[in-house]
Design a protein around this motif. Structure first.
Motif, PDB file in Angstrom:
ATOM      1  N   GLY A 192      27.165  64.293  50.740  1.00 27.12           N
ATOM      2  CA  GLY A 192      26.253  63.246  50.282  1.00 27.12           C
ATOM      3  C   GLY A 192      24.954  63.812  49.739  1.00 27.12           C
ATOM      4  O   GLY A 192      24.816  65.017  49.510  1.00 27.12           O
ATOM      5  N   SER A 214      29.050  54.191  53.079  1.00 25.38           N
ATOM      6  CA  SER A 214      30.377  54.271  53.694  1.00 25.38           C
ATOM      7  C   SER A 214      31.187  52.996  53.513  1.00 25.38           C
ATOM      8  O   SER A 214      32.344  53.028  53.077  1.00 25.38           O
ATOM      9  N   THR A 257      30.267  59.642  58.027  1.00 24.59           N
ATOM     10  CA  THR A 257      29.258  59.639  56.970  1.00 24.59           C
ATOM     11  C   THR A 257      28.047  58.809  57.382  1.00 24.59           C
ATOM     12  O   THR A 257      26.896  59.207  57.153  1.00 24.59           O
TER      13      THR A 257
END
Length: 363
Positions: free
Chosen positions: A105, A154, A250
């Motif tokens: 990310g 997400s 995440t």
């Protein structure tokens, strides 16, 4: 009589079924030279040594340009402490950023999160609960905003760049609204004392950075969470098929980044004895740049806490070097930009040319 008995036929040798998990060690068929010079661990070591070499070069440049200052041992020690203290706040933010980038990310909102957490923690209502309430508020705001980022990326399936860019604008706006675009003074002597307190001659801020970095290193290198982070960043689909809840992981990575921002907000508030919506400006760029030159891949799947910290210290040393030589901020930014470009180019090749050359000559 069974087939093959008394007929002269030879029985085929039995084949033992392969045992599940009996995988040959990856180094077993690798030439000796490649074992020594190849591999991610040796590449990280080489990169960290190069970064240390850059740091030494910067110190030499400082000694050459300002010999009268560097000849004073007391000044040198105080200057080292100043560099470490300068690197402490952005260093804490960079630890969280490193996890996010390794996980595939990016977080452009870290500076805004620091500002929002700092402003929220220094409101009159929050300060009425004392230093404990201020710290709790800063950390809670940081984690909460990080979770929102994680949820949007997400489960909302937003691109990290877009989601965190939107959060950057929103968090700065909310911080300005809460503070009324005014600087809020911290009345807590305990919070303000964090920046001035020294233990064994070393600022407390440096100890905080060391503790956060140590916890980050253990989390990345010695826990399942760290292994899952590398797996998710390296190949999300493979990680999902391996049983990892990629979406939840995440989300947790962005929450971790928010936690680091909350801690950094308290540290920065202590340094300035105040907080405002414009604080921590461009921290996201400094944190990303430090992680990149420290060897963290922008595409995810690889990175080290040690390398990121070296990147932070190098940038802090450059800032200090330019300050003692009276050079402009514009020139400093140009140098930083050049370093970032060089680091990305090195990442693109990933030392493969060097390691392959050394492997051929060692084998």
């Amino acid at each position: 009589m069974t087939l093959g008995e008394g007929t002269g036929a030879t029985r085929s040798p039995s084949v033992e079924p392969a045992r599940i998990g009996a995988v040959k060690h990856p180094d077993a068929t690798v030439p000796r030279g490649r074992r020594i010079w190849g591999g991610e661990s040796s590449e990280n070591t080489i990169r960290n040594l190069v970064l240390l070499g850059v740091l030494v070069a910067l110190i030499v440049i400082g000694a050459v340009t300002q010999p009268e200052l560097y000849s004073d041992s007391t000044w040198v020690w105080n200057n080292v402490l100043s560099i470490l203290q300068l690197a402490s706040v952005i260093g804490v933010v960079t630890v969280g950023m490193t996890f996010v980038i390794i996980g595939g990310g990016i977080d452009l909102s870290v500076g805004a999160i620091v500002a929002l957490a700092g402003v929220w923690a220094t409101t009159v209502a929050t300060q009425s609960f004392g230093p404990g309430g201020m710290i709790f508020t800063a950390v809670t705001v940081g984690v909460g905003v990080g979770l929102v980022n994680g949820l949007l990326i997400s489960y909302g399936k937003l691109v990290p760049f877009i989601a965190t860019l939107a959060m950057l604008v929103a968090a700065r706006g909310l911080a300005a609204e809460i503070s009324g675009k005014q600087t809020q003074i911290s009345e807590s002597t305990l919070i303000n004392g964090i920046a001035s307190t020294k233990l064994l001659g070393i600022p407390l801020l440096v100890y905080i950075l060391a503790v956060v970095a140590a916890i980050g290193w253990v989390l990345l290198n010695r826990t399942t969470f760290g292994r899952r982070t590398v797996a998710v960043g390296g190949n999300p689909e493979a990680a999902r098929l391996a049983g990892i809840n990629v979406k939840r992981h995440t989300m947790l990575l962005y929450a971790l980044s928010g936690l680091c921002c909350g801690i950094a907000a308290i540290m920065l508030t202590a340094q300035a004895t105040s907080a405002q919506a414009a604080m921590a400006n461009l921290y996201e760029l400094d944190a990303i740049a430090a992680a990149i030159i420290g060897g963290t891949l922008l595409s995810g799947g690889r990175g080290t806490i040690v390398g990121s910290l070296l990147g932070v210290i190098i940038f802090a040393t450059i800032t200090n070097l330019f300050a003692i030589n009276g050079l402009s901020t514009e020139a400093q930014n140009m140098v930083k930009g050049g370093i970032i470009i060089a680091a990305v180019l090195v990442q693109q090749f990933r030392f493969n040319a060097v390691t392959q050359f050394l492997s051929r000559n060692k084998s």
